[in-house]
Design a protein around this motif. Structure first.
Motif, short mmCIF file in Angstrom:
data_model
loop_
_atom_site.label_atom_id
_atom_site.label_comp_id
_atom_site.label_asym_id
_atom_site.label_seq_id
_atom_site.Cartn_x
_atom_site.Cartn_y
_atom_site.Cartn_z
N GLU A 140 11.95 27.68 10.29
CA GLU A 140 11.37 26.49 10.91
C GLU A 140 10.93 25.52 9.82
O GLU A 140 10.44 25.91 8.76
CB GLU A 140 10.18 26.86 11.78
N GLN A 141 11.08 24.21 10.11
CA GLN A 141 10.77 23.20 9.10
C GLN A 141 9.28 23.10 8.79
O GLN A 141 8.90 22.51 7.79
CB GLN A 141 11.31 21.83 9.52
N ASN A 142 8.42 23.67 9.65
CA ASN A 142 6.99 23.61 9.35
C ASN A 142 6.54 24.74 8.43
O ASN A 142 5.36 24.86 8.11
CB ASN A 142 6.18 23.64 10.65
N LEU A 167 0.82 -1.21 0.00
CA LEU A 167 0.00 0.00 0.00
C LEU A 167 0.86 1.27 0.00
O LEU A 167 0.32 2.37 -0.11
CB LEU A 167 -0.92 0.01 1.22
N TYR A 168 2.16 1.11 0.14
CA TYR A 168 3.09 2.24 0.13
C TYR A 168 2.69 3.33 1.13
O TYR A 168 2.70 4.51 0.82
CB TYR A 168 3.18 2.83 -1.28
N ASN A 169 2.36 2.90 2.35
CA ASN A 169 2.03 3.89 3.38
C ASN A 169 3.25 4.72 3.77
O ASN A 169 3.11 5.85 4.25
CB ASN A 169 1.47 3.20 4.62
N PHE A 170 4.44 4.16 3.60
CA PHE A 170 5.68 4.88 3.92
C PHE A 170 6.61 4.76 2.74
O PHE A 170 7.09 3.67 2.41
CB PHE A 170 6.33 4.30 5.18
N ILE A 171 6.86 5.88 2.07
CA ILE A 171 7.75 5.92 0.90
C ILE A 171 9.11 6.44 1.36
O ILE A 171 9.20 7.50 1.98
CB ILE A 171 7.16 6.82 -0.20
N PRO A 206 3.88 14.32 5.26
CA PRO A 206 2.62 13.55 5.21
C PRO A 206 1.89 13.77 3.89
O PRO A 206 1.81 14.89 3.39
CB PRO A 206 1.83 14.10 6.40
N ILE A 207 1.39 12.69 3.34
CA ILE A 207 0.57 12.73 2.13
C ILE A 207 -0.80 12.14 2.49
O ILE A 207 -0.98 10.92 2.53
CB ILE A 207 1.20 11.93 0.97
N GLY A 208 -1.74 13.01 2.79
CA GLY A 208 -3.03 12.53 3.25
C GLY A 208 -2.92 12.00 4.68
O GLY A 208 -1.99 12.31 5.43
N ASP A 209 -3.88 11.16 5.05
CA ASP A 209 -3.94 10.65 6.42
C ASP A 209 -3.12 9.38 6.62
O ASP A 209 -2.73 9.08 7.75
CB ASP A 209 -5.40 10.36 6.80
N ASN A 210 -2.84 8.64 5.55
CA ASN A 210 -2.27 7.31 5.72
C ASN A 210 -0.94 7.10 5.00
O ASN A 210 -0.44 5.98 4.96
CB ASN A 210 -3.26 6.24 5.24
N ILE A 230 3.11 8.65 4.17
CA ILE A 230 4.20 9.54 4.56
C ILE A 230 5.38 9.31 3.64
O ILE A 230 5.71 8.17 3.30
CB ILE A 230 4.63 9.30 6.02
N ILE A 231 6.03 10.40 3.24
CA ILE A 231 7.30 10.32 2.52
C ILE A 231 8.41 10.63 3.51
O ILE A 231 8.39 11.66 4.18
CB ILE A 231 7.35 11.31 1.35
N GLY A 232 9.37 9.73 3.61
CA GLY A 232 10.52 9.94 4.48
C GLY A 232 11.75 10.26 3.65
O GLY A 232 12.21 9.42 2.87
N ILE A 233 12.27 11.48 3.80
CA ILE A 233 13.46 11.89 3.04
C ILE A 233 14.67 11.70 3.95
O ILE A 233 14.87 12.43 4.92
CB ILE A 233 13.35 13.36 2.59
N PHE A 234 15.48 10.69 3.64
CA PHE A 234 16.66 10.38 4.43
C PHE A 234 17.94 10.97 3.82
O PHE A 234 18.95 11.04 4.51
CB PHE A 234 16.80 8.87 4.57
N TYR A 235 17.87 11.34 2.55
CA TYR A 235 19.05 11.89 1.87
C TYR A 235 18.69 13.25 1.29
O TYR A 235 17.93 13.35 0.33
CB TYR A 235 19.50 10.96 0.74
N ALA A 236 19.20 14.32 1.92
CA ALA A 236 19.06 15.65 1.34
C ALA A 236 19.81 15.68 0.00
O ALA A 236 20.86 15.06 -0.14
CB ALA A 236 19.63 16.70 2.28
N ILE A 237 19.29 16.41 -0.95
CA ILE A 237 19.78 16.27 -2.32
C ILE A 237 21.16 16.89 -2.53
O ILE A 237 22.11 16.24 -2.96
CB ILE A 237 18.77 16.90 -3.31
N LEU A 238 21.28 18.20 -2.24
CA LEU A 238 22.43 18.96 -2.76
C LEU A 238 23.78 18.60 -2.15
O LEU A 238 24.79 18.66 -2.85
CB LEU A 238 22.15 20.45 -2.63
N PRO A 239 23.87 18.22 -0.87
CA PRO A 239 25.19 17.78 -0.39
C PRO A 239 25.72 16.56 -1.14
O PRO A 239 26.93 16.44 -1.36
CB PRO A 239 24.94 17.46 1.08
N TRP A 240 24.83 15.67 -1.56
CA TRP A 240 25.24 14.52 -2.36
C TRP A 240 25.52 14.93 -3.80
O TRP A 240 26.39 14.35 -4.47
CB TRP A 240 24.17 13.43 -2.33
N THR A 241 24.79 15.93 -4.29
CA THR A 241 25.03 16.43 -5.64
C THR A 241 26.46 16.93 -5.78
O THR A 241 27.11 16.73 -6.81
CB THR A 241 24.05 17.58 -5.97
N GLY A 242 26.98 17.58 -4.73
CA GLY A 242 28.35 18.05 -4.78
C GLY A 242 29.34 16.93 -5.03
O GLY A 242 30.28 17.07 -5.83
#
Length: 394
Positions: free
Chosen positions: A163-165, A112-116, A184-188, A190-202
């Motif tokens: 602030e992150q909110n 169901l991909y509740n957590f991406i 959060p995407i809707g009620d059920n 969530i997208i979890g971002i574990f890798y910020a993009i630009l530091p890895w882009t460098g």
């Protein structure tokens, strides 16, 4: 063996080595007792065996991202700029889709991909899109932006960020700063971002920028010297910056009464997002090793090259194998259907109380890596003998 082939093989050897080591960390995540409840890098609670098991895998992601940049240059040098740019952009988009659809499923076993989960493939995909755009303008621009991102992104540690909110705060976190960021995407869902993009882009941009060191016209001895001394400089910068508590990491080291804990703290630098000190600790030795393995022809090189030549195939498949092993362990340990989904744990079949000792984890890791040896050989031969369009993106 030609010089060109040796150059490519040295990249395959190092990439294969980090792919093998990477699987150790994921095996620990899936199957070590306490992996979902404690931090193996925390000097206060860890052991030397557990700390090393986690720490050695820190070398994998930055080396893989950096070598992805080198490979991007090598694959584009025989194309015109527009064609090379379009390929990098399309491959980046494809990698993002794979991260969301296939790797998230392999990690969670949740249809169901509740957590991406967005991790290293996501960061590589986004960085590849940016690389496709900037390289079309100028390779020198790629180098300049790469240097700024690689050495300069930790300036944000000294700024008062939104602030992150807020929208601006989420945008900065998305690009630069999250340890982990949840959207959060809707009620059920969530997208979890574990890798910020630009530091890895460098790191990818710098890999792309040194790609010309691997052209036939470039002197082999000069390349080896440049790799070695670049790596040595990065590593020494880590030692100096870390010891004196200077620029390049969001937290300083702690000096304990226990020398072992002090060493742990010294080596415990930020991976999420990757700090300059983290890059110095990991990419520095990786570049020095890359300098020294160009003429390596022993059994170790032959084995690691198998995984290094088809890293994407290996990477996706090993998650599914590990999760199947987890499912078997789940039912063998007496858990039932009611225990498949655990609160606060995004992985199905992974209750917090399930797990094995580190020696068992190492045995499973070795078995999983060995089980992928023949499939990797098969896929390598398949790619060499088939011309389907999608093979260019794997």
């Amino acid at each position: 063996m030609t010089t060109a082939s040796k150059r490519i093989l040295s990249i395959d050897i190092l990439r294969g080595l980090v792919m093998i080591i990477m699987a150790l960390d994921h095996t620990r995540d899936f199957l070590h007792m306490g992996s979902v409840t404690s931090d193996p890098m925390n000097p206060e609670v860890t052991t030397i065996f557990l700390f090393f098991t986690r720490w050695i895998t820190h070398f994998c992601a930055p080396t893989f991202v950096f070598l992805s940049g080198v490979s991007a240059y090598l694959s584009s040098k025989n194309k015109d700029p527009k064609q090379a740019s379009n390929f990098l952009i399309k491959r980046g988009l494809w990698l993002i889709v794979v991260e969301i659809v296939f790797i998230t499923l392999g990690l969670t076993f949740n249809p169901l991909y509740n957590f991406i989960i967005l991790q290293v493939i996501w960061a590589i995909g986004c960085s590849m899109i940016l690389l496709g755009i900037l390289s079309r303008i100028s390779h020198r621009l790629v180098l300049i932006v790469g240097l700024i991102l690689f050495f300069g992104h930790n300036i944000l540690n000294y700024l008062q960020l939104p602030e992150q909110n807020t929208f601006n705060g989420r945008l900065i976190a998305f690009l630069f700063t999250p340890n982990v960021s949840f959207i959060p995407i809707g009620d059920n869902h969530i997208i979890g971002i574990f890798y910020a993009i630009l530091p890895w882009t460098g790191a990818m941009f710098l890999g792309f920028s040194i790609g010309h060191w691997y052209t036939k016209e470039f002197d082999e001895n000069k390349r080896k010297h440049l790799l070695f001394y670049s790596g040595l400089g990065l590593f020494l910068s880590f030692i100096v910056l870390r010891y004196f508590g200077l620029y390049g990491n969001p937290t300083q080291r702690i000096v304990y009464n226990d020398i072992l804990k002090t060493v742990f703290s010294f080596l415990n630098v930020s991976k999420y997002p990757p700090s300059l000190q983290y890059y110095g600790m990991t990419l520095g030795p990786a570049l020095m090793l890359l300098s020294g393995i160009e003429n390596l022809k022993n059994w170790f090189a032959k084995i690691t090259m198998v995984y290094g030549k088809v890293p994407f195939f290996y990477y996706v498949l090993h998650f599914y194998i590990l999760h199947v092993v987890l499912v078997i362990a789940f039912f063998m340990s007496g858990y039932g259907v009611k225990d498949i989904a655990s609160p606060q744990i995004p992985f199905f079949f992974r209750p917090a109380t399930l797990g094995y000792s580190l020696p068992i984890v190492y045995l499973i890791w070795f078995s999983v890596v060995a089980s992928l040896y023949r499939p990797c050989i098969w896929f390598q031969k398949y790619k060499a003998t088939h011309t389907q369009w999608w093979l260019r993106y794997l």
